[in-house]
Design an enzyme around this catalytic site. Structure first.
Site, PDB file in Angstrom:
ATOM      1  N   CYS A   2      78.436  39.476 103.875  1.00 29.77           N
ATOM      2  CA  CYS A   2      79.390  39.207 104.941  1.00 29.77           C
ATOM      3  C   CYS A   2      80.547  38.427 104.323  1.00 29.77           C
ATOM      4  O   CYS A   2      80.359  37.516 103.535  1.00 29.77           O
ATOM      5  CB  CYS A   2      78.833  38.407 106.093  1.00 29.77           C
ATOM      6  N   ARG A  27      81.812  42.415 100.159  1.00 27.90           N
ATOM      7  CA  ARG A  27      80.701  41.552 100.573  1.00 27.90           C
ATOM      8  C   ARG A  27      79.881  42.172 101.695  1.00 27.90           C
ATOM      9  O   ARG A  27      78.805  41.673 102.037  1.00 27.90           O
ATOM     10  CB  ARG A  27      81.252  40.203 101.047  1.00 27.90           C
ATOM     11  N   TRP A  76      77.647  42.605 106.680  1.00 29.12           N
ATOM     12  CA  TRP A  76      76.493  43.267 106.055  1.00 29.12           C
ATOM     13  C   TRP A  76      75.336  42.951 106.981  1.00 29.12           C
ATOM     14  O   TRP A  76      74.882  41.814 107.063  1.00 29.12           O
ATOM     15  CB  TRP A  76      76.255  42.702 104.661  1.00 29.12           C
ATOM     16  N   ASN A 102      78.329  33.898 108.116  1.00 25.98           N
ATOM     17  CA  ASN A 102      77.647  34.518 106.991  1.00 25.98           C
ATOM     18  C   ASN A 102      76.382  33.713 106.756  1.00 25.98           C
ATOM     19  O   ASN A 102      76.446  32.492 106.639  1.00 25.98           O
ATOM     20  CB  ASN A 102      78.545  34.479 105.749  1.00 25.98           C
ATOM     21  N   GLY A 103      75.235  34.383 106.699  1.00 27.71           N
ATOM     22  CA  GLY A 103      73.971  33.675 106.514  1.00 27.71           C
ATOM     23  C   GLY A 103      72.983  34.110 107.575  1.00 27.71           C
ATOM     24  O   GLY A 103      73.178  35.151 108.218  1.00 27.71           O
ATOM     25  N   GLU A 484      68.962  48.562  82.896  1.00 24.80           N
ATOM     26  CA  GLU A 484      70.310  48.414  83.458  1.00 24.80           C
ATOM     27  C   GLU A 484      70.942  49.788  83.711  1.00 24.80           C
ATOM     28  O   GLU A 484      71.565  50.015  84.755  1.00 24.80           O
ATOM     29  CB  GLU A 484      71.180  47.573  82.505  1.00 24.80           C
ATOM     30  N   LYS A 488      72.127  51.004  87.409  1.00 24.18           N
ATOM     31  CA  LYS A 488      73.516  51.426  87.660  1.00 24.18           C
ATOM     32  C   LYS A 488      73.516  52.791  88.342  1.00 24.18           C
ATOM     33  O   LYS A 488      74.223  53.014  89.315  1.00 24.18           O
ATOM     34  CB  LYS A 488      74.256  51.568  86.341  1.00 24.18           C
ATOM     35  N   GLU A 491      71.983  52.746  91.958  1.00 20.89           N
ATOM     36  CA  GLU A 491      72.810  51.933  92.851  1.00 20.89           C
ATOM     37  C   GLU A 491      74.001  52.723  93.404  1.00 20.89           C
ATOM     38  O   GLU A 491      74.293  52.653  94.583  1.00 20.89           O
ATOM     39  CB  GLU A 491      73.299  50.749  92.013  1.00 20.89           C
ATOM     40  N   HIS A 507      50.853  56.471  78.822  1.00 21.30           N
ATOM     41  CA  HIS A 507      49.821  55.801  79.633  1.00 21.30           C
ATOM     42  C   HIS A 507      49.929  56.196  81.106  1.00 21.30           C
ATOM     43  O   HIS A 507      49.357  55.527  81.965  1.00 21.30           O
ATOM     44  CB  HIS A 507      49.909  54.286  79.458  1.00 21.30           C
ATOM     45  N   LYS A 607      78.162  42.818  97.401  1.00 23.73           N
ATOM     46  CA  LYS A 607      78.391  42.225  96.093  1.00 23.73           C
ATOM     47  C   LYS A 607      77.659  40.903  95.916  1.00 23.73           C
ATOM     48  O   LYS A 607      77.100  40.621  94.869  1.00 23.73           O
ATOM     49  CB  LYS A 607      79.901  42.016  95.925  1.00 23.73           C
TER      50      LYS A 607
HETATM   51  C1  AGP Z   1      74.197  45.039  89.897  1.00 23.51           C
HETATM   52  O1  AGP Z   1      75.082  46.066  89.724  1.00 23.51           O
HETATM   53  C2  AGP Z   1      74.069  44.464  91.211  1.00 23.51           C
HETATM   54  N1  AGP Z   1      75.148  44.581  92.036  1.00 23.51           N
HETATM   55  C3  AGP Z   1      73.086  43.318  91.414  1.00 23.51           C
HETATM   56  O2  AGP Z   1      71.880  43.691  90.838  1.00 23.51           O
HETATM   57  C4  AGP Z   1      73.489  41.924  90.910  1.00 23.51           C
HETATM   58  O3  AGP Z   1      73.486  41.872  89.524  1.00 23.51           O
HETATM   59  C5  AGP Z   1      72.506  40.904  91.520  1.00 23.51           C
HETATM   60  O4  AGP Z   1      72.583  40.946  92.915  1.00 23.51           O
HETATM   61  C6  AGP Z   1      72.741  39.497  91.037  1.00 23.51           C
HETATM   62  O5  AGP Z   1      74.008  39.029  91.398  1.00 23.51           O
HETATM   63  P1  AGP Z   1      74.639  37.754  90.741  1.00 23.51           P
HETATM   64  O6  AGP Z   1      74.776  38.010  89.285  1.00 23.51           O
HETATM   65  O7  AGP Z   1      75.956  37.559  91.435  1.00 23.51           O
HETATM   66  O8  AGP Z   1      73.695  36.615  91.008  1.00 23.51           O
END
Ligand code: AGP
Length: 612
Positions: A2, A27, A76, A102-103, A484, A488, A491, A507, A607
């Site tokens: 948010c 956000r 969000w 937000n929260g 990673e 990516k 996501e 395994h 984000k």
């Molecule tokens: C990665 O592309 C993500 N958007 C997510 O995994 C991110 O790295 C994670 O939420 C941690 O965020 P931060 O580094 O702001 O704490």
């Protein structure tokens, strides 16, 4: 999660609020809304489900709303479906108060029941509406906006950044914070609140970060900040030197692509000031060599991609310091009764510096006596402020939800921590230290050569974007890199994907490999190249289509078995993931592009993850 923004000044509020929200949309983007207040008309609230553009079109860019003070929100969803009713701002039943939040208000059910019993009617399913309703309830008793806010804050539990308007006080916004980011921006005859500094870049660079328990009253003439006991306090201001352009696309179709291409420059900013005369020198770190030697336990704690950086860091730190390093997901760490005392170092990694899970883990570790060294991108963020020591990554604002340049700079900083600690402990081999430092200096340039081959990756992606499932395999550093690459891809392209340590395939997982399965085989790590090759052969024998990633020096060898080979320049082993991640980022980007995905704002994500 948010985004919230507020404005009070001499200009029309709505266009400024919409502009601010456009810089915060990363956000959350389930719905958006704004409220303005004017002495003549009271509070006017407009909101719409979907992207901010829907609201902006509905309001003709804000021209349809009159008022010089207002609040805005991009959501969000947590409590209640993303729809018009559940969107913020929320109005109290009598229309006297508008609230953005937000929260999560954790005790909202109990408060809602109490208010319903008092005859209050609720409209939405959200936790936030209780704040608006409770404000009006208390205001009807005390007839004072500030006092009513104080009563509400004493009653609610949970996390919040709140922006509040009162129709009877059309000259002020009241803001409050606990466990969710909120900052105040100071302009000329105008003042702001926002979740993130990027919202305010076109208007002001002078900001103050609010701390937990603080309440701020913003008017055109100034800002008064109060502590939890309602005592007025003086706040230090910081000057933000990010450019407005750094938070804009600059000709790229997506922020993600721009940020991928910004990585060499971001690496220069993170690395160069910390290399002096062939040595790693952290002028910005307080830890002394003596303290480093006194630690008996080291944890790395983070979430998502930052956690993947931590996994790579484990390999390098253990190699360079000969100390065991435990990497923990922040969301697990806090509930795992971690073995932490005052001889423990906890390295916390977070781009945003606001991730709630990471923040909670930090506080847990601190309460048990640990020394907190954080690696953070956003200057002045909560994690940075609560750490004993902070090393900034200097990556600049990262807007795309999928992290790229923050990941790369975090990794470089962690590599340098490994070298510095290894030196302090006397465990790093001198020749290796010198080689890694020299390769760190060349890293941005080598990354530029990887980026120059982006069209090869685009071509491959255009032929392979239709898979239902993609596997990433690798060993050791290449395994952590695969995690990673896989994150990516899933996501932003929504393709199911898994990363496996190659040795684990036999395994169980190899049963999933069949004719045409796409396997991205990572074989950059020289020491384990032959092992990587064996695993490539195994999956090919079962019909897999392989995309291999290796170094220039191993290209010919790999091409004997695999027809699709991508390479990165040779460098020190521990720096290979820094180069290897780039083709994986580009692969995910181009696959998502082919599939028509909303790359910068993938579904269900945000984000900055400020809920648990
Ligand atoms: C990665 O592309 C993500 N958007 C997510 O995994 C991110 O790295 C994670 O939420 C941690 O965020 P931060 O580094 O702001 O704490």
């Amino acid at each position: 999660m948010c985004g919230i923004v507020g404005f009070v000044g001499q200009r029309e509020a709505a266009p400024i609020l919409l502009d601010g929200l456009s810089r915060l949309e990363y956000r959350g983007y389930d719905s958006a809304g704004v409220a303005v207040v004017s002495p003549q008309k009271g509070i006017d609230v407009r909101k719409a489900k979907g992207r901010l553009q829907v609201l902006s079109d509905m309001l003709h860019g804000g021209a349809d709303m009159q008022g010089r003070i207002g609040i805005g929100h991009t959501r969000w969803a947590t409590h209640g479906a993303p729809n018009d009713v559940n969107s913020h701002p929320h109005l109290s039943e009598g229309g006297k108060f508008a609230v953005i939040h937000n929260g999560i208000i954790e005790n909202y059910v109990e408060i809602k029941e109490f208010l319903i019993n008092q005859g209050v009617h609720f409209r939405s399913e959200t936790d936030t509406e209780v704040v608006a309703q409770l404000l009006e309830f208390y205001y009807n008793e005390c007839h004072d906006f500030f006092d009513a806010v104080g009563r509400v804050l004493r009653r609610i539990e949970g996390a919040y950044a709140l922006g509040m308007l009162c129709a009877d006080c059309p000259d002020r916004i009241i803001a409050a914070r606990k466990d969710a980011p909120l900052l105040i921006g100071y302009g000329e005859g105008e003042n702001f609140i926002a979740s993130d500094v990027t919202a305010l870049l076109p208007y002001t660079r002078e900001v103050t970060y609010m701390e937990d328990g603080e309440v701020a009253v913003l008017t055109t003439d100034g800002v008064a900040v109060y502590d939890a006991l309602q005592q007025r306090i003086a706040k230090e201001r910081c000057h933000i030197d990010w450019e407005v352009s750094s938070a804009e696309k600059g000709g790229y179709p997506h922020f993600m692509l721009k940020e991928i291409f910004e990585q060499p420059e971001a690496l220069r900013r993170a690395i160069s000031p910390r290399l002096k005369g062939g040595k790693v020198v952290f002028e910005d770190m307080k830890l002394t060599a003596e303290q480093i030697r006194a630690f008996s336990r080291v944890y790395i704690v983070a979430c998502g991609s930052s956690y993947h950086v931590g996994m790579l860091g484990k390999y390098t730190l253990e190699h360079l310091t000969r100390r065991s390093v435990e990497v923990c997901l922040a969301s697990e760490f806090r509930y795992s009764d971690p073995i932490v005392d005052d001889h423990t170092l906890v390295i916390v990694i977070s781009q945003s510096g606001e991730t709630l899970d990471t923040m909670a883990a930090l506080r847990e570790a601190k309460a048990r006596g640990a020394y907190i060294l954080s690696i953070v991108n956003v200057v002045g963020s909560s994690i940075a402020r609560e750490s004993d020591d902070v090393l900034y990554t200097w990556a600049g604002p990262e807007i795309a939800v999928a992290t790229t340049k923050a990941y790369s700079t975090q990794l470089a900083v962690l590599d340098m921590i490994g070298l510095a600690f290894g030196e302090a402990l006397g465990t790093v081999d001198g020749a290796e230290y010198a080689q890694v430092v020299s390769e760190l200096e060349k890293l941005p340039e080598k990354m530029e050569t990887v980026l120059a081959h982006h069209e090869d990756i685009q071509k491959f992606a255009s032929e392979h974007f239709n898979h239902n499932s993609i596997f990433f395999i690798g060993r050791n550093l290449d395994y952590a890199l695969g995690l990673e690459g896989s994150l990516k891809l899933k996501e932003i392209s929504y393709i199911h994907s898994e990363a496996y340590a190659s040795g684990e395939l036999k395994h169980g997982t190899i049963s999933l490999i069949e004719e045409g399965t796409l396997v991205v085989a990572l074989g950059t790590y020289d020491k384990l190249f032959d092992k990587a090759m064996s695993n490539v052969v195994e999956v090919k024998a079962r019909g897999a289509d392989v995309l291999a990633l290796t170094t220039e020096s191993h290209r010919a060898e790999m091409e004997k078995t695999v027809s699709n080979v991508l390479t990165v320049p040779d460098t020190a082993a521990m720096l290979l993931p820094s180069l290897g991640v780039v083709p994986l980022q580009l692969f995910a980007y181009y696959v998502a592009l082919q599939r028509g995905c909303d790359i910068d704002k993938p579904r269900n994500l945000a984000k900055s993850v400020t809920v648990e």
